[in-house]
Design a protein around this motif. Structure first.
Motif, PDB file in Angstrom:
ATOM      1  N   ASN A  70     -42.936   8.977 -50.697  1.00 33.83           N
ATOM      2  CA  ASN A  70     -42.928   7.858 -50.051  1.00 33.83           C
ATOM      3  C   ASN A  70     -42.147   7.950 -48.531  1.00 33.83           C
ATOM      4  O   ASN A  70     -42.490   7.161 -47.681  1.00 33.83           O
ATOM      5  N   SER A  89     -42.735  10.821 -56.036  1.00 37.50           N
ATOM      6  CA  SER A  89     -43.073   9.590 -55.648  1.00 37.50           C
ATOM      7  C   SER A  89     -42.328   9.185 -54.490  1.00 37.50           C
ATOM      8  O   SER A  89     -42.752   8.947 -53.522  1.00 37.50           O
ATOM      9  N   GLN A  90     -40.965   9.142 -54.786  1.00 37.13           N
ATOM     10  CA  GLN A  90     -39.998   8.700 -53.742  1.00 37.13           C
ATOM     11  C   GLN A  90     -39.936   9.656 -52.642  1.00 37.13           C
ATOM     12  O   GLN A  90     -39.907   9.068 -51.347  1.00 37.13           O
ATOM     13  N   GLY A 148     -35.119   3.366 -52.819  1.00 42.95           N
ATOM     14  CA  GLY A 148     -36.432   3.741 -53.893  1.00 42.95           C
ATOM     15  C   GLY A 148     -35.677   3.855 -55.312  1.00 42.95           C
ATOM     16  O   GLY A 148     -36.764   3.648 -56.121  1.00 42.95           O
ATOM     17  N   LEU A 168     -44.048   7.877 -45.121  1.00 43.22           N
ATOM     18  CA  LEU A 168     -44.230   6.472 -44.562  1.00 43.22           C
ATOM     19  C   LEU A 168     -43.424   6.240 -43.426  1.00 43.22           C
ATOM     20  O   LEU A 168     -43.831   5.312 -42.755  1.00 43.22           O
TER      21      LEU A 168
END
Length: 232
Positions: free
Chosen positions: A84, A80-81, A112, A87
């Protein structure tokens, strides 16, 4: 050993949000891990909270490719991190140098960990268990590869390996620093990582001796984590 990977900054998402296990693990990570840590209890609470049977625990981690639910949940956090970080791509044009981009991306990734900082120690301890070590180190190096590519690295041959191994080591040192960092916004950790990346840039990533190269081996990284965790 560190395996060279080729991918674009537009690689497919690391997590399939359409899968039930992704939804369950995401819910566990955001709502229950901050309270119960990386544990079966966090996943069980997420299952019940989303209306699933508690018996669904087994299928969740099996579908996610891990031998146990705790590592499945930890890996979900890592993916997930890492996802991210995509972005941040639109903002990187404001940074002029590769090193400044590296600093920004490494800082973002470390921050994060803030929501789960009280349980980072247990996550690191679990990741370096013999049964989890290979997968954990592979994900660490995948992170370094992504960050390097996003920052604009186009090196080849030995320089490619040197950069990523150095970056992996700095990132691990940053996480270990976070464990004891009580400064606002983890300012101490950010300052530490920034200085380490400046030091590496000043060396030009030129690790020409056996001793220097040995400093960035997989086992030395694992031993660094173990020694710091034992010290508490």
């Amino acid at each position: 050993m560190f395996k060279r990977l080729y991918h674009s900054v537009h690689s497919r998402p690391l997590l399939d949000l359409a899968k039930p296990e992704t939804r369950i693990l995401s819910h566990a990570l955001s709502k229950f891990v901050p309270k119960y840590g990386f544990s079966d209890r966090s996943i069980q609470n997420a299952l019940l909270d989303l209306g699933y049977s508690n018996n669904g625990l087994v299928s969740v981690f099996k579908m996610n490719g891990h031998s146990d639910p705790v590592m499945s949940l930890i890996n979900h956090h890592l993916l997930s991190q890492r996802q991210n970080l995509t972005l941040e791509l639109e903002h990187l044009s404001t940074f002029k140098s590769e090193t400044s981009k590296l600093k920004h991306l490494v800082t973002k990734r470390l921050l994060g960990n803030a929501p789960i900082i009280d349980h980072l120690h247990e996550a690191l301890s679990y990741m370096i268990l013999p049964s989890n070590m290979v997968a954990s180190m592979a994900e660490l190096h995948n992170l370094s590869d992504d960050i390097s590519i996003y920052a604009g690295d186009r090196s080849n041959d030995f320089a490619w390996y040197s950069k990523r191994l150095a970056l992996s080591t700095v990132y691990v040192q940053g996480e270990l620093c976070m464990l004891k960092d009580t400064s606002e916004g983890f300012a101490h950790t950010i300052d530490f990582v920034t200085k380490r990346l400046d030091e590496i840039e000043s060396l030009g990533y030129a690790y020409n001796s056996v001793e220097e190269w040995g400093g960035f081996t997989l086992m030395s990284t694992v031993n660094l984590i173990k020694s710091q965790l034992v010290r508490g």
